[in-house]
Design an enzyme around this catalytic site. Sequence first.
Site, PDB file in Angstrom:
ATOM      1  N   SER A  22      14.345  -8.761  10.812  1.00 25.43           N
ATOM      2  CA  SER A  22      14.561 -10.166   9.722  1.00 25.43           C
ATOM      3  C   SER A  22      13.849  -9.862   8.325  1.00 25.43           C
ATOM      4  O   SER A  22      12.832  -9.969   9.025  1.00 25.43           O
ATOM      5  CB  SER A  22      14.514 -11.343   9.998  1.00 25.43           C
ATOM      6  N   ASP A  26      12.736  -2.900  12.713  1.00 24.81           N
ATOM      7  CA  ASP A  26      13.816  -2.084  11.322  1.00 24.81           C
ATOM      8  C   ASP A  26      14.104  -1.494  10.846  1.00 24.81           C
ATOM      9  O   ASP A  26      13.579  -0.177  11.189  1.00 24.81           O
ATOM     10  CB  ASP A  26      13.168  -3.185  10.214  1.00 24.81           C
ATOM     11  N   HIS A  62      12.902 -13.627   7.416  1.00 26.23           N
ATOM     12  CA  HIS A  62      11.814 -14.639   7.784  1.00 26.23           C
ATOM     13  C   HIS A  62      10.083 -13.648   8.902  1.00 26.23           C
ATOM     14  O   HIS A  62       9.271 -14.191   9.299  1.00 26.23           O
ATOM     15  CB  HIS A  62      12.439 -14.891   9.779  1.00 26.23           C
ATOM     16  N   ASN A 115      -7.332  19.030 -23.257  1.00 22.04           N
ATOM     17  CA  ASN A 115      -6.473  17.812 -23.947  1.00 22.04           C
ATOM     18  C   ASN A 115      -4.949  18.824 -24.240  1.00 22.04           C
ATOM     19  O   ASN A 115      -4.540  19.965 -24.236  1.00 22.04           O
ATOM     20  CB  ASN A 115      -6.659  17.038 -25.441  1.00 22.04           C
ATOM     21  N   ASP A 129      16.597   0.449  15.248  1.00 27.63           N
ATOM     22  CA  ASP A 129      17.849  -0.217  15.434  1.00 27.63           C
ATOM     23  C   ASP A 129      17.576  -1.498  16.821  1.00 27.63           C
ATOM     24  O   ASP A 129      17.069  -0.784  18.137  1.00 27.63           O
ATOM     25  CB  ASP A 129      19.557   0.737  16.272  1.00 27.63           C
ATOM     26  N   VAL A 130      17.194  -2.290  16.273  1.00 27.97           N
ATOM     27  CA  VAL A 130      16.787  -3.656  16.790  1.00 27.97           C
ATOM     28  C   VAL A 130      17.080  -3.612  18.522  1.00 27.97           C
ATOM     29  O   VAL A 130      16.542  -3.899  19.273  1.00 27.97           O
ATOM     30  CB  VAL A 130      16.617  -4.668  16.165  1.00 27.97           C
ATOM     31  N   HIS A 155      -8.712  10.400 -27.872  1.00 32.63           N
ATOM     32  CA  HIS A 155     -10.423   9.601 -28.810  1.00 32.63           C
ATOM     33  C   HIS A 155      -9.514   8.955 -29.083  1.00 32.63           C
ATOM     34  O   HIS A 155      -8.513   8.681 -29.706  1.00 32.63           O
ATOM     35  CB  HIS A 155     -10.966  10.221 -30.023  1.00 32.63           C
ATOM     36  N   CYS A 201     -11.836  13.576 -36.991  1.00 33.72           N
ATOM     37  CA  CYS A 201     -12.768  14.465 -36.602  1.00 33.72           C
ATOM     38  C   CYS A 201     -13.293  15.036 -36.721  1.00 33.72           C
ATOM     39  O   CYS A 201     -14.396  15.433 -36.329  1.00 33.72           O
ATOM     40  CB  CYS A 201     -11.443  15.278 -35.625  1.00 33.72           C
ATOM     41  N   ASN A 232     -17.492  14.588 -32.784  1.00 27.70           N
ATOM     42  CA  ASN A 232     -17.003  13.727 -31.537  1.00 27.70           C
ATOM     43  C   ASN A 232     -18.864  13.893 -30.789  1.00 27.70           C
ATOM     44  O   ASN A 232     -19.597  13.898 -29.694  1.00 27.70           O
ATOM     45  CB  ASN A 232     -16.581  14.572 -30.677  1.00 27.70           C
TER      46      ASN A 232
HETATM   47  P1  NAD Z   1      17.633 -10.260   6.066  1.00 22.26           P
HETATM   48  O1  NAD Z   1      18.023  -9.534   4.287  1.00 22.26           O
HETATM   49  O2  NAD Z   1      16.396 -10.635   5.870  1.00 22.26           O
HETATM   50  O3  NAD Z   1      17.037  -9.398   7.445  1.00 22.26           O
HETATM   51  C1  NAD Z   1      18.703  -8.046   7.990  1.00 22.26           C
HETATM   52  C2  NAD Z   1      17.078  -7.573   8.404  1.00 22.26           C
HETATM   53  O4  NAD Z   1      17.262  -6.605   9.374  1.00 22.26           O
HETATM   54  C3  NAD Z   1      17.073  -6.523   7.215  1.00 22.26           C
HETATM   55  O5  NAD Z   1      15.524  -6.160   6.579  1.00 22.26           O
HETATM   56  C4  NAD Z   1      17.626  -4.562   7.551  1.00 22.26           C
HETATM   57  O6  NAD Z   1      17.001  -4.194   7.363  1.00 22.26           O
HETATM   58  C5  NAD Z   1      17.524  -4.742   9.254  1.00 22.26           C
HETATM   59  N1  NAD Z   1      18.400  -4.430   9.879  1.00 22.26           N
HETATM   60  C6  NAD Z   1      19.869  -4.311  10.081  1.00 22.26           C
HETATM   61  N2  NAD Z   1      20.440  -3.312  10.363  1.00 22.26           N
HETATM   62  C7  NAD Z   1      19.674  -3.425  11.432  1.00 22.26           C
HETATM   63  C8  NAD Z   1      19.484  -2.772  12.685  1.00 22.26           C
HETATM   64  N3  NAD Z   1      20.578  -1.585  13.092  1.00 22.26           N
HETATM   65  N4  NAD Z   1      18.075  -2.598  13.819  1.00 22.26           N
HETATM   66  C9  NAD Z   1      16.963  -2.686  12.887  1.00 22.26           C
HETATM   67  N5  NAD Z   1      16.903  -3.786  11.712  1.00 22.26           N
HETATM   68  C10 NAD Z   1      17.993  -3.893  10.981  1.00 22.26           C
HETATM   69  O7  NAD Z   1      18.792 -11.336   6.656  1.00 22.26           O
HETATM   70  P2  NAD Z   1      18.664 -12.065   7.271  1.00 22.26           P
HETATM   71  O8  NAD Z   1      17.386 -12.549   8.659  1.00 22.26           O
HETATM   72  O9  NAD Z   1      20.177 -11.931   9.058  1.00 22.26           O
HETATM   73  O10 NAD Z   1      18.985 -13.165   6.840  1.00 22.26           O
HETATM   74  C11 NAD Z   1      18.211 -14.028   6.056  1.00 22.26           C
HETATM   75  C12 NAD Z   1      18.814 -15.182   5.680  1.00 22.26           C
HETATM   76  O11 NAD Z   1      20.062 -15.681   6.142  1.00 22.26           O
HETATM   77  C13 NAD Z   1      18.801 -16.279   7.554  1.00 22.26           C
HETATM   78  O12 NAD Z   1      17.855 -17.256   7.300  1.00 22.26           O
HETATM   79  C14 NAD Z   1      19.725 -16.277   8.091  1.00 22.26           C
HETATM   80  O13 NAD Z   1      19.340 -17.124   8.660  1.00 22.26           O
HETATM   81  C15 NAD Z   1      20.964 -16.027   6.777  1.00 22.26           C
HETATM   82  N6  NAD Z   1      22.138 -16.160   7.949  1.00 22.26           N
HETATM   83  C16 NAD Z   1      22.800 -16.977   7.652  1.00 22.26           C
HETATM   84  C17 NAD Z   1      24.010 -16.502   7.959  1.00 22.26           C
HETATM   85  C18 NAD Z   1      24.900 -18.032   8.742  1.00 22.26           C
HETATM   86  O14 NAD Z   1      24.518 -19.083   8.151  1.00 22.26           O
HETATM   87  N7  NAD Z   1      26.261 -17.892   8.716  1.00 22.26           N
HETATM   88  C19 NAD Z   1      24.426 -15.562   8.439  1.00 22.26           C
HETATM   89  C20 NAD Z   1      24.148 -14.796   7.424  1.00 22.26           C
HETATM   90  C21 NAD Z   1      22.315 -14.786   7.359  1.00 22.26           C
END
Ligand code: NAD
Length: 701
Positions: A637, A658, A640, A22, A681-682, A168, A264, A71
Site C-alpha cells: 500500500s 511491493d 499507507h 571547455n 508479489d505480496v 567564466h 577575455c 584570467n
Molecule cells: P496504493 O496505490 O496506495 O497501493 C497499492 C500498492 O500495491 C502499490 O504500491 C502497488 O505497486 C502495489 N501492488 C500492486 N500489486 C501488487 C502485488 N501483486 N504485490 C505487491 N504489491 C502490489 O493503493 P491502496 O493502498 O490500494 O489504496 C489507496 C487508498 O484507496 C486506500 O486508502 C484504500 O483504502 C483506498 N481504496 C478504497 C477502496 C474502496 O473503498 N472500495 C478501493 C480501493 C482503494
Amino acid sequence: MPAQPHYLMVRPDFYDIEYTINPWMRGNLRRVDRALALEQWEFFYRNLTQAADVQVLEPVEGLPDMVFAANGALVLNGKAVPAVFRYPQRRDEKPHFQAWLADHDFEIHKLPETIYFEGVGDAIPDPTRNVLWAGYGVRSTLQAHGLVARLLDVEVLPLRLVDERFYHLDTCFSVLEDGTAIYYPQAFDRPSLLVIERYVPPEKRIEASTADALKMACNTVEAGGRVFLNDCSTELQARIENTGVKVARTDLSQFVLSGGSCGCLVLRLDRSLSPPPKGRPSRVEEREIDIAGHLIDHNIMNSVFDTVVEKGGSFEVLEMIPGVHKEDMSRARVKVTAPTAAQMHEILPGLMRLGARVARPEVDARLEPVDIPGTAPEDFYSTTIYPTDVRIDGEWTRCADQRMDAAIVVEKDPLTRIATARCCLLRDLDTHHVVVAGTEGIRVRIPKQSRDDGEQESFQFMGASVSSERRVDVTVEQIAWEMSRIRERRGKIVVVTGPVTVHTGGTSSLEALIRAGYVQAFLGGNAVAVHDIERDLFGTSLGVDLTRGVVVEGGHRHHIRAINRIRRAGGIRKAVEAGIVKSGIMKALVDGNIPYVLAGSIRDDGPLPDTLMDLVEAQRQYQEAIRGADMILMLSSMLHAIGTGNMTPAGVRLICVDINPAVITKLADRGSMESVGVVTDVGLFLKLLVEKLQALEPAKV
Ligand code: NAD
C-alpha cells in the site's frame, strides 16, 4: 574628461588550441588561423588604444591561452590577486602575470594553490554598485571569492554558473560604465538570478538571447563611449546603444574558437571599489562540519558533496581519516561555503540529515516563538527520523517523539526550569510554543549500521536493488527469523497493508500470522477491510472469485454489499460478534483484540463505520499505533506505507513489500538505514513468510 581606462593585453603570437578545457575548444584542436588571429587581435588593440591606455605583456611560447589576459589576475585598488588556474595546462601563466604586476608596483595578494580563482574572468568589479560580481561553479571556487572579499575588503556577490559553455562569468555577464548589466540568464542558477535582479534595477538589465550569448555578446570591453564585442544581433545592439554608447563589433572569430573574445583579451588595471559599510557581513558564508560514520562504503561523502553543490555551495575536504578496519568509522572535516547566509541555512539541514555536525564551539539552539497557530517561524528546524539532541542552557536534551518533517518544541518546567524537547507537527503548534530555529545547537545521531558481510548484507538491501527470487527467499527467511525473535521477547510488530493483500490471496497467510501472535497492531485503509470482508461474505475480492480467479456475475457489487452489511451491524467488531463475519484478517484482529486503525481516503466507498474520515485524527491514531514498534511490515500500500514511514523514527525495522520498486525507493528516501525492500508479489511473500515461520516455529504457526 574621465581618465582613460587602463588595460593589459598579451599578444597572440603563440595562441592556438592545444588542449580541450571547455566545450568551445572541443573539435577545434589546432584549428586556429594564427595569421588571422593576429590580424583580429591587432585590429581590436588599435581601436582600444584610441580610448584606453593599453600595455602589452610579452607572450610565452607553450602558453597558448596566455592571450586571455583577463584570467591572469584580478586587479583592484592597486592590489593584484594572481589567478590560481583550475587546469594544469594554464598554471604556468600565473608567474608571468604575477611578475609583471609586481614590477608595475601592484601589491600582490596570493591565494592558496588549492583554491581556484581565474582572475577577472570570474571577478567583475562594478563601481556603480560598489560590489564585485563573482562567478563560481565551473572554474573559480566559491571559497576563493570569500577570501578575495577579505583580502581586498570588498563586497562580493557570488553568481553560480551552470552552463559549461559559459565557464567564466565574463563570458555571460558584463557591466557597462553606467551600471547597465548585459547578461545571459540561462547561464546562472535561480538564486544567482535573484541576486542580479535585486542589485540591478530592471531598466539597467539587458538580457541576451542564447544566439547573442553564443556570439559572445556579453563579453564586452568599454572605452571612450564604445562597447567592444565580437558580434551581436541588431536588436541587442539597439538595446545597448539606447544606454548612450556605441557598439563596436570587433570580429574575434579565431578567439571565439576557444571560447573567448573582447572581454577575455584584456585585464583592467585601474578599477577600484570602496570597503563595504561597516558591519555588513561578507556575503560568502563558511562553516566547517564534522562527520563520522561509514563515509566511504556507504557513499556518505558523495551525498555530502552533492548536498552542498545542489544548493549552490562548494566544499573543501580539510581532513579525512578513513577507518582502518571493517568496523571502524571514518571521520572527516569539511569546509562548506555558500554564497549567502540564506543558502547556508538550506545546505546545513541536509548535511545534518547525513549525520554532520557544525564544527564550532558548542552553542545553544536558537529558540523562536510561534507567532501564528499551526505554523512555525520561517527558518524552523525541520526534523529527520534520527535521534536528535538539542542544546538548551548548555545541556544536550534528547528530543522525544522523533519523526520526520516536524518542528522541535522546547518546554521548560516552571518549577525546575528543566527543558524538554519534542517533535511537534506544524498543525499542533500554538502561540505559547517556542521552537528550534536554524541549525546551531542541534545534533543528529545516525545509528551505526551493521557491516557484516554475506547474507547479512542481503538483509540490508534497499529498494534500489530488485530482488531476485533466490534473494527474496533468503530475505524472507531472515525476516521470519527476526519476527520470531521479536515475538519471543514480546516486542511489537505492526502491519500496514492495502487491499492487494486480499486480491493476491494473502488473506489466509496474514490471518495465520495474526492468530500466531506476530501482529500487535494493524493499519490500513477502508479497502483492505472491505475486501477482506467481501472475501468472507461472498468468496470474492473486487468481484473476482478468489479460489477460481474468475469474475463472478454481479460480483462487482459484492464490495458495496459487504460495506452495507457492516454498516447495518454497526461496525466490524459488532459484525464479528454477531457472527456475520466468520473469517479473515479483520475477524482475526477482533478475536485477538489487536488494535487496528483504518484511515480514510477520497476513494473510499461507504465507508465502513470503523474508517476514520478525519485524516488528522487518523494520523494521530496511526502514530499512536506505531509507538514502540520494533518492526513495521508494509505490504503493498503505497499510500499507507509512505504515510506510516513519515511518522516512524529511525531504529524501527521497516520491511516494505511491493511489486513496484519505486515505492520502496520512495520509502528509502527518508534516509532510514533499517529499511528492507522486497520487490515481489505480496500474496507470495506472505505465503513464503508463513512457511519460513512454520519451519522456524512449527508449534506456533
Ligand atoms: P496504493 O496505490 O496506495 O497501493 C497499492 C500498492 O500495491 C502499490 O504500491 C502497488 O505497486 C502495489 N501492488 C500492486 N500489486 C501488487 C502485488 N501483486 N504485490 C505487491 N504489491 C502490489 O493503493 P491502496 O493502498 O490500494 O489504496 C489507496 C487508498 O484507496 C486506500 O486508502 C484504500 O483504502 C483506498 N481504496 C478504497 C477502496 C474502496 O473503498 N472500495 C478501493 C480501493 C482503494
